[in-house]
Scaffold this motif. Structure first.
Motif, PDB file in Angstrom:
ATOM      1  N   ASN A  26      33.113  20.043   9.494  1.00 26.90           N
ATOM      2  CA  ASN A  26      33.875  20.779   8.766  1.00 26.90           C
ATOM      3  C   ASN A  26      33.556  20.876   7.248  1.00 26.90           C
ATOM      4  O   ASN A  26      33.717  21.642   6.695  1.00 26.90           O
ATOM      5  N   ARG A  27      33.594  19.538   7.008  1.00 24.46           N
ATOM      6  CA  ARG A  27      33.438  19.426   5.330  1.00 24.46           C
ATOM      7  C   ARG A  27      32.031  20.155   4.953  1.00 24.46           C
ATOM      8  O   ARG A  27      31.984  20.646   3.923  1.00 24.46           O
ATOM      9  N   ASP A  28      31.193  19.846   5.758  1.00 27.79           N
ATOM     10  CA  ASP A  28      29.819  20.342   5.350  1.00 27.79           C
ATOM     11  C   ASP A  28      29.829  21.864   5.130  1.00 27.79           C
ATOM     12  O   ASP A  28      29.126  22.739   4.345  1.00 27.79           O
ATOM     13  N   ARG A  29      30.553  22.538   6.178  1.00 33.20           N
ATOM     14  CA  ARG A  29      30.707  23.987   6.112  1.00 33.20           C
ATOM     15  C   ARG A  29      31.280  24.497   4.936  1.00 33.20           C
ATOM     16  O   ARG A  29      30.898  25.341   4.395  1.00 33.20           O
ATOM     17  N   ARG A  30      32.334  23.618   4.417  1.00 32.85           N
ATOM     18  CA  ARG A  30      32.962  24.134   3.172  1.00 32.85           C
ATOM     19  C   ARG A  30      32.218  24.086   2.124  1.00 32.85           C
ATOM     20  O   ARG A  30      32.433  24.570   1.131  1.00 32.85           O
ATOM     21  N   ARG A  31      31.256  23.053   2.249  1.00 31.95           N
ATOM     22  CA  ARG A  31      30.285  22.641   0.935  1.00 31.95           C
ATOM     23  C   ARG A  31      29.325  24.090   0.833  1.00 31.95           C
ATOM     24  O   ARG A  31      28.314  23.619   0.076  1.00 31.95           O
ATOM     25  N   THR A  32      28.996  25.062   1.631  1.00 29.09           N
ATOM     26  CA  THR A  32      28.043  25.797   1.605  1.00 29.09           C
ATOM     27  C   THR A  32      28.195  26.835   0.360  1.00 29.09           C
ATOM     28  O   THR A  32      29.438  26.833  -0.202  1.00 29.09           O
ATOM     29  N   PRO A  33      27.150  27.340  -0.144  1.00 28.79           N
ATOM     30  CA  PRO A  33      27.454  28.074  -1.484  1.00 28.79           C
ATOM     31  C   PRO A  33      28.512  29.216  -1.183  1.00 28.79           C
ATOM     32  O   PRO A  33      29.161  29.595  -2.064  1.00 28.79           O
ATOM     33  N   LEU A  34      28.499  29.759   0.014  1.00 27.55           N
ATOM     34  CA  LEU A  34      29.341  30.765  -0.025  1.00 27.55           C
ATOM     35  C   LEU A  34      30.827  30.343  -0.010  1.00 27.55           C
ATOM     36  O   LEU A  34      31.740  30.847  -0.572  1.00 27.55           O
ATOM     37  N   ALA A  81      26.801  23.858  -8.735  1.00 25.03           N
ATOM     38  CA  ALA A  81      26.625  23.545  -7.131  1.00 25.03           C
ATOM     39  C   ALA A  81      26.668  24.895  -6.393  1.00 25.03           C
ATOM     40  O   ALA A  81      25.682  24.794  -5.232  1.00 25.03           O
ATOM     41  N   LEU A  82      26.693  25.935  -6.914  1.00 31.43           N
ATOM     42  CA  LEU A  82      26.260  27.118  -6.147  1.00 31.43           C
ATOM     43  C   LEU A  82      24.896  27.298  -6.037  1.00 31.43           C
ATOM     44  O   LEU A  82      24.491  27.884  -5.131  1.00 31.43           O
ATOM     45  N   VAL A  83      23.901  27.130  -7.309  1.00 29.14           N
ATOM     46  CA  VAL A  83      22.568  27.278  -6.774  1.00 29.14           C
ATOM     47  C   VAL A  83      21.817  26.078  -6.727  1.00 29.14           C
ATOM     48  O   VAL A  83      20.539  26.144  -6.887  1.00 29.14           O
ATOM     49  N   GLU A 101      19.311  35.139  -2.501  1.00 26.78           N
ATOM     50  CA  GLU A 101      20.667  34.987  -2.169  1.00 26.78           C
ATOM     51  C   GLU A 101      21.093  34.006  -3.403  1.00 26.78           C
ATOM     52  O   GLU A 101      22.262  34.236  -3.816  1.00 26.78           O
ATOM     53  N   GLU A 102      20.499  33.151  -3.827  1.00 27.32           N
ATOM     54  CA  GLU A 102      20.884  32.341  -5.230  1.00 27.32           C
ATOM     55  C   GLU A 102      21.220  33.233  -6.417  1.00 27.32           C
ATOM     56  O   GLU A 102      22.126  33.201  -6.916  1.00 27.32           O
TER      57      GLU A 102
END
Length: 380
Positions: free
Chosen positions: A6-14, A43-45, A145-146
């Motif tokens: 769950n934590r990894d999913r929250r850390r995606t760029p989106l 962190a976004l790119v 995407e970036e």
């Protein structure tokens, strides 16, 4: 799915972009917007540094950065001499995979930095006011995407800055309105004091005391209504009528009879109805029941359906001249009822005295609060 997943999913760029946009939407100042961008852009790119550049006339002002090494924070450069200026002047995102191969890059400014690749996007593309830059320590070409994520951050930043501007403008407007209101309060208070001074100087002692008593009562009415409006508090109809009629009450006789339920009114409606009551009382003092010792006024009200009916009835006054109605403030009363209260009025002069029935719709909250005490009460 585990907690770690769950934590990894929250850390995606989106996910990070969504969080950044939400935070930007709640920003109240330009500094807060800058802080949010600074804390989230890298962190976004996945870059090694970011810079936030504000347009300052023909200059690019590097106002904030977050990087593995120093960039140009606090420095200003001509728009034509840096890549951020190019992005703002051309209103488009620019990608520089290798700064050594792009003539738009002032290489001498980059020699002492870690920067080898740049992504620069303007803030408010139609009329750029700033730019956000991403920097890599090695040659690098960001993915589509970036680039889209970075442009989305810039778009959210533009919206946040516009919100900040509107909030600031609104605060300025409110401050100006408060200054005008305070000035008006001061002038009204001075007008009451001036009237009292004139009364003491020009009227006989006994009349002056009576007149000043009424002026003081009117001043208290104005102050109470002003406080209620400022607090947006509801005003009970009976209390409103009592404070409006207080200046006209005689200590040695029962001049008024009030009959009705408890009906809370919104401040603006209470103000309009208070002016109607005051005008009726003033007319009665000049021409009607309040102009003679034997005169009486009955005020009765009740809620019928979704409307409030209020009756003002004078009796035991001087002989009534029907043609006098147009001269007794009926035009002002009619405008107040029809335009401010969205109601209707029946104002007539009978042989027994003036009668005025006012009917207007009231809000649901007033209906709920008055229904319990409305049974068995009618207009007399």
């Amino acid at each position: 799915m585990s907690e770690g997943q769950n934590r990894d999913r929250r850390r995606t760029p989106l996910g990070q972009l969504t969080q950044a946009v939400a935070r930007l939407a709640g920003a109240k100042t330009a500094d807060e917007v800058v802080d949010i961008v600074r804390a989230t852009a890298r962190a976004l790119v996945g870059c090694e540094g970011i810079a936030i550049i504000r347009r300052d006339g023909d200059l690019c002002h590097y106002i904030e950065e977050d990087a593995i090494g120093p960039l140009w924070k606090g420095q200003k450069f001509p728009m034509s001499a840096c890549i951020s200026g190019w992005a703002m002047l051309n209103r488009q995102t620019v990608v520089v995979p290798d700064i050594a191969l792009d003539p738009r890059i002032p290489y001498e400014l980059y020699e002492e930095t870690f920067v080898r690749a740049v992504l620069m996007t303007p803030v408010r593309r139609d009329d750029p006011i700033a730019a956000i830059g991403a920097y890599w320590a090695a040659t690098y070409e960001p993915s589509e995407e970036e680039i889209e994520v970075f442009e989305a951050l810039a778009s959210a930043t533009a919206t946040a800055l516009e919100n900040v501007r509107l909030i600031s403008a609104l605060k300025d407007a409110v401050s100006e309105a408060e200054l005008v209101r305070d000035e008006l309060r001061h002038r009204v208070k001075n007008a009451y004091m001036g009237a009292q001074s004139l009364a003491r100087l020009t009227l006989p002692s006994e009349l002056g005391v009576e007149f000043n008593g009424r002026i003081s009562a009117l001043a208290r009415v104005h102050e109470l209504l002003d406080e209620k409006i400022e607090d947006n508090a509801r005003i009970d109809l009976r209390s409103l009528i009592e404070i409006e009629l207080e200046p006209y009450m005689m200590p040695d006789r029962q001049t008024f009879s009030l009959t009705g339920t408890s009906v809370p009114l919104q401040p603006m409606r209470a103000t309009a109805l208070g002016l109607v009551i005051n005008e009726l009382a003033t007319n009665a003092l000049k021409h009607g029941a309040l102009s003679v010792p034997s005169g009486r006024v009955e005020v009765a009200w009740m809620v019928v359906g979704s409307e409030l009916n209020l009756l003002w009835a004078e009796m035991n006054g001087p002989p009534v001249v029907e043609s006098a109605l147009p001269n007794q403030g009926s035009g002002l009363i009619k405008r107040l009822v029809e335009r401010q209260l969205n109601g209707r009025i029946d104002h007539v002069l009978l042989h027994a005295g003036a009668r005025c029935q006012v009917t207007f719709p009231i809000e649901a909250g007033s209906l709920r609060e008055s229904v319990a005490s409305s049974r068995g009460v009618g207009l007399r």
